[in-house]
Design an enzyme around this catalytic site. Structure first.
Site, PDB file in Angstrom:
ATOM      1  N   HIS A  43      46.486  39.513  49.008  1.00 39.70           N
ATOM      2  CA  HIS A  43      47.932  39.324  49.169  1.00 39.70           C
ATOM      3  C   HIS A  43      48.630  40.046  48.017  1.00 39.70           C
ATOM      4  CE1 HIS A  43      51.351  36.389  50.387  1.00 39.70           C
ATOM      5  NE2 HIS A  43      51.867  37.438  49.776  1.00 39.70           N
ATOM      6  N   GLU A  70      47.682  40.379  53.635  1.00 34.57           N
ATOM      7  CA  GLU A  70      48.812  39.523  53.947  1.00 34.57           C
ATOM      8  C   GLU A  70      49.927  39.752  52.935  1.00 34.57           C
ATOM      9  OE1 GLU A  70      47.005  35.625  53.803  1.00 34.57           O
ATOM     10  OE2 GLU A  70      47.531  35.369  51.683  1.00 34.57           O
ATOM     11  N   HIS A 190      46.014  27.804  53.604  1.00 35.08           N
ATOM     12  CA  HIS A 190      46.794  27.222  52.511  1.00 35.08           C
ATOM     13  C   HIS A 190      46.305  25.803  52.223  1.00 35.08           C
ATOM     14  CE1 HIS A 190      50.227  27.963  49.789  1.00 35.08           C
ATOM     15  NE2 HIS A 190      50.161  26.654  49.650  1.00 35.08           N
TER      16      HIS A 190
END
Length: 237
Positions: A43, A70, A190
């Site tokens: 990310h 991401e 998450h």
């Protein structure tokens, strides 16, 4: 079996704290593959406080499993997707100064933007995933963008798991069932960890992939990376 994609951002955070190249992000990613992970996630953020854009390019050149990038699809992010051409792009609506991703897209509000991105990434041959919560209308809107997958934002599940795990997972079960019914594949991520992952997988049997970084790397400090990946894979069987 649900695939495990290891997010190596925390390895980059540790490296950047000291400078140099220890720990080596690429080597850790290759070891994750060797130990059984079916994907690597990064990310990159605009301030490069952990993963650098040069890391993204280097990883693409060497990893053999699925590469998932991401992030918030700003101009620089789009350019790195165009250059690297990963297996999957996951669009996340985090602000440049966000500590971590803390919400999914309001797809209806950003529909035209997301649809344009999905079309663009599909033209590059990249699978798309949109980071969302559990609202069913929002998931339907995601489907209408043409995206291949959604990624369910699972922090609310993790936060309430020990209070009432059945209640905590219920919205995600409903969301996953709805997504599957309308033809979307399902990722999740998450705050999933060794404590709550097996139950989540049990309740969402059509789960395609989980992306886990912070908890997995923290567990590896005690268990070692190989044993940690082995244990996460066991939770997903």
């Amino acid at each position: 079996m649900t695939k495990l994609s290891v997010n190596v951002n925390k390895i980059a955070t540790l490296r950047n704290a000291r400078g140099g190249n220890v720990p080596n992000v690429l080597q850790v990613a290759l070891d994750c593959e060797k130990f059984g992970a079916q994907g690597i996630t990064v990310h990159p953020r605009p301030d490069e406080r952990h993963i650098r854009y040069t890391d993204v390019i280097e990883l693409k050149q060497h990893i053999k499993t699925e590469f998932n990038i991401e992030g918030n699809p700003d101009d620089r992010f789009i350019k790195i997707i165009e250059e690297v051409n990963p297996a999957q792009v996951t669009m996340v609506p985090d602000a440049p100064d966000a500590l971590t991703s803390n919400a999914g897209w309001n797809v209806l509000k950003h529909f035209d933007h997301l649809k344009g991105l999905v079309d663009h990434f599909h033209n590059l041959g990249v699978r798309t995933s949109i980071f969302v919560g559990t609202d069913l209308d929002n998931i339907t809107a995601a489907k209408e963008t043409g995206t291949d997958r959604i990624e369910l934002y699972t922090e609310p599940y993790a936060a309430n798991y020990h209070n009432d795990k059945a209640k905590a997972v219920a919205p995600f079960v409903e969301a996953a069932q709805h997504a599957a019914k309308i033809g979307l594949d399902i990722n999740a991520g998450h705050d999933l960890n060794l404590d709550n992952l097996a139950y989540f997988k049990q309740c969402l049997p059509k789960l395609d992939e989980v992306s886990i970084g912070h908890a997995l790397i923290a567990d590896a400090l005690y268990l070692g990376l190989e044993e940690t990946i082995k244990r996460y894979l066991l939770q997903l069987k």
